[in-house]
Design an enzyme around this catalytic site. Structure first.
Site, PDB file in Angstrom:
ATOM      1  N   TYR A 114     126.620   9.975-124.004  1.00  0.00           N
ATOM      2  CA  TYR A 114     127.533  10.831-124.846  1.00  0.00           C
ATOM      3  C   TYR A 114     127.360  10.471-126.411  1.00  0.00           C
ATOM      4  O   TYR A 114     126.154  10.044-126.687  1.00  0.00           O
ATOM      5  CB  TYR A 114     129.206  10.928-124.377  1.00  0.00           C
ATOM      6  N   LYS A 169     125.262  26.229 -98.004  1.00  0.00           N
ATOM      7  CA  LYS A 169     123.862  26.411 -98.587  1.00  0.00           C
ATOM      8  C   LYS A 169     123.425  25.246 -99.576  1.00  0.00           C
ATOM      9  O   LYS A 169     122.338  24.682 -99.442  1.00  0.00           O
ATOM     10  CB  LYS A 169     123.695  27.774 -99.115  1.00  0.00           C
ATOM     11  N   GLU A 211     121.539  35.170-102.515  1.00  0.00           N
ATOM     12  CA  GLU A 211     122.079  34.804-101.365  1.00  0.00           C
ATOM     13  C   GLU A 211     123.339  35.877-101.042  1.00  0.00           C
ATOM     14  O   GLU A 211     124.023  36.157-101.831  1.00  0.00           O
ATOM     15  CB  GLU A 211     122.457  33.590-101.178  1.00  0.00           C
ATOM     16  N   ASP A 212     122.993  36.491-100.012  1.00  0.00           N
ATOM     17  CA  ASP A 212     123.882  37.517 -99.299  1.00  0.00           C
ATOM     18  C   ASP A 212     124.247  38.596-100.206  1.00  0.00           C
ATOM     19  O   ASP A 212     125.449  38.822-100.541  1.00  0.00           O
ATOM     20  CB  ASP A 212     125.276  36.681 -98.855  1.00  0.00           C
ATOM     21  N   ASP A 237     117.699  35.712 -98.257  1.00  0.00           N
ATOM     22  CA  ASP A 237     117.895  36.308 -96.970  1.00  0.00           C
ATOM     23  C   ASP A 237     116.656  37.473 -96.785  1.00  0.00           C
ATOM     24  O   ASP A 237     116.270  37.561 -95.645  1.00  0.00           O
ATOM     25  CB  ASP A 237     119.012  37.410 -97.177  1.00  0.00           C
ATOM     26  N   GLY A 271     117.093  46.510 -93.577  1.00  0.00           N
ATOM     27  CA  GLY A 271     117.803  45.934 -94.729  1.00  0.00           C
ATOM     28  C   GLY A 271     117.062  44.897 -95.554  1.00  0.00           C
ATOM     29  O   GLY A 271     115.681  44.809 -95.455  1.00  0.00           O
ATOM     30  N   ALA A 272     117.566  43.753 -96.084  1.00  0.00           N
ATOM     31  CA  ALA A 272     116.945  42.846 -96.859  1.00  0.00           C
ATOM     32  C   ALA A 272     115.917  41.868 -96.072  1.00  0.00           C
ATOM     33  O   ALA A 272     114.791  41.756 -96.410  1.00  0.00           O
ATOM     34  CB  ALA A 272     118.017  41.847 -97.431  1.00  0.00           C
ATOM     35  N   ALA A 273     116.363  41.582 -94.843  1.00  0.00           N
ATOM     36  CA  ALA A 273     115.455  40.779 -93.966  1.00  0.00           C
ATOM     37  C   ALA A 273     114.483  41.551 -93.556  1.00  0.00           C
ATOM     38  O   ALA A 273     112.997  41.041 -93.360  1.00  0.00           O
ATOM     39  CB  ALA A 273     116.199  39.926 -92.957  1.00  0.00           C
ATOM     40  N   ASN A 393     115.125  29.829 -88.472  1.00  0.00           N
ATOM     41  CA  ASN A 393     116.240  29.461 -89.392  1.00  0.00           C
ATOM     42  C   ASN A 393     115.555  29.206 -90.691  1.00  0.00           C
ATOM     43  O   ASN A 393     114.680  28.516 -90.796  1.00  0.00           O
ATOM     44  CB  ASN A 393     116.935  28.256 -88.833  1.00  0.00           C
TER      45      ASN A 393
END
Length: 467
Positions: A114, A169, A211-212, A237, A271-273, A393
């Site tokens: 510091y 995550k 994410e999500d 995703d 959708g996204a995936a 996965n």
């Protein structure tokens, strides 16, 4: 309801038992009779005439937990003192923390980490901005960012409720890739606001893992951030799922000794995936892809339940212009990829497919068709679950993907990098190991992240995306 007892619904029962012969046999029998999966058994305390034990049991869901507890209450000589939900216990106080790499034991240490010593490093970065990677956490840190609108299978549950997933995550980044990650849940669903917030907090991070975030908003957020930031931005995703799905298909091609570019593929879910997987397979060279949503097949000119993203996808897929429902699209198809909802695929739909039927039913926790119904009909089956063979996965992709990008201080990401990651995952499995029940490596195989990071780093250098 889950199919079998799972650690997700694991309870520890603290029970007081009369200390006489045959009591534990009664308890074990009651748990088994209620369909529970008996786990560890620990003695807490022994007193005259009684013994206190902690008994861990896996159940299917919360209702099943109650059924198991009720079965034990009916045993004479058994008293339940406490019920502990092990899943909630591991989340208490959060699942991640921050630690110091350098010990601060005295004034000398303090003056270096510091003030006043830190000022020298600040001035160096001011003169040489790229040194921020060398002298701060930026070189090995990722932001895991959500707005809480599409969390797992839970949907729009908000920023606070999304936090346990984001923390999880971050744990996986560290465990499998050695990458530090920090969860950020943002309380807005406005695209402009999301983009501006993420841009303005991006300094400490070498990469952004979205994410999500619900579709179609996620597409716009990712596109704009990639244009405006000089670090990799990946919506996991979308691309994590697509990478691992492609890796599994590459190995299907190896088993069948077939060029996967010739496959007829049906994807359930826009959708996204589903969208990202369709585009990744198209870019890889698979030409015959049909995407289905709740309203049926996407095709050019469809007007029902469409938006600009679906319209663009419809233009690039369904070359045979198939109109109708999912069952119509599956006629003669080689591959079904489910990224949608549970129990929408029927055995009679699978029977319409080509000879070597490939079914990836990836909806979680309950797939598009129960594996027990599909397995007798198909050549190769994959799910998103850990209790069946061939688990697709994202953990196989994102730790190594970001690790490789961070190692070369990447300025961005490219589809060729995704292909490199997919091939690295696929090639972990040697020819002699490959079979119908082993088309994708285990998420606990430590070689995966290492192989992916190396392939990604090398590809980034060739694409001149490395600093």
């Amino acid at each position: 309801m889950g199919y079998v007892p799972s650690p997700s619904y694991s309870i520890t029962l603290r029970v007081e038992i009369e200390n006489r012969i045959g009591m534990f046999a009664k308890i074990a029998s009651a748990i088994s009779g209620a369909g529970g999966d008996l786990g560890s058994i620990d003695i807490v305390k022994v007193e005259r005439g009684r013994i206190i034990r902690d008994i861990t049991v896996n159940a299917r869901d919360e209702e099943h937990e109650k059924k198991i507890i009720k079965a034990l209450k009916h045993i004479e000589g058994v008293k339940i003192l406490r019920v502990m939900d092990r899943t909630f216990l591991v989340h208490e106080g959060g699942k991640i923390g921050i630690y110091n790499k350098i010990n601060v034991k005295g004034r000398e240490d303090l003056s270096r980490v510091y003030t006043p010593g830190v000022a020298r490093v600040c001035l160096d970065i001011n003169k040489n901005p790229e040194h921020v990677y060398k002298y701060t956490i930026k070189g090995n840190t990722v932001a895991v960012i959500t707005d809480g609108t599409a969390v797992l299978g839970l949907g729009n549950i908000g920023a606070e409720a999304a936090m346990p997933v984001m923390e999880g995550k971050c744990m996986l980044f560290k465990e499998f890739g050695g990458v530090d990650a920090f969860p950020i849940a943002i309380k807005t669903t406005d695209v402009d606001e999301l983009v501006n917030i993420i841009k303005n907090i991006s300094t400490p991070f070498g990469g952004i893992n979205l994410e999500d975030i619900a579709a179609p908003r996620c597409f716009e957020v990712e596109r704009r951030l990639r244009e405006e930031l000089d670090i990799p931005v990946i919506h996991d995703d979308q691309h994590g799922t697509a990478i691992v799905t492609l890796a599994a298909l590459i190995n299907v091609g190896r088993i069948l000794k077939t060029d996967i570019k010739e496959f007829k593929v049906v994807i359930s879910g826009a959708g996204a995936a589903g969208t990202a997987t369709a585009y990744m397979l198209l870019e890889y060279g698979i030409k015959d892809i049909i995407v289905c949503d709740r309203a049926g097949t996407l095709y050019e000119g469809r007007t029902e339940d469409m938006d600009s993203h679906k319209a663009e996808l419809a233009q690039k897929t369904n070359p045979r212009k198939i109109k109708g429902k999912l069952t119509d699209a599956l006629e003669g198809a080689d591959v079904f990829i489910g990224l949608s909802a549970p129990n929408i695929l029927k055995p009679e739909d699978i029977k319409k497919m080509a000879k070597d039927k490939i079914v990836f039913a990836l909806a979680n926790p309950d797939p598009e068709i129960a594996p027990e119904l599909a397995m007798p009909l198909v050549r190769i089956m994959a799910t998103g679950r850990s209790d069946y063979p061939n688990q697709i996965n994202n953990v196989l992709a994102f730790p190594g993907l970001f690790k490789g990008l961070l190692e070369v201080r990447a300025k961005g990401v490219d589809k060729e990098i995704f292909f490199a990651a997919a091939n690295a995952i696929a090639n972990i499995i040697k020819d002699e190991e490959l079979n119908e029940d082993y088309i994708i490596p285990s998420i606990f195989n430590k070689k995966v992240a290492q192989a992916v990071s190396h392939a990604v780093a090398e590809k980034a250098k060739k694409l001149k995306l490395a600093r």
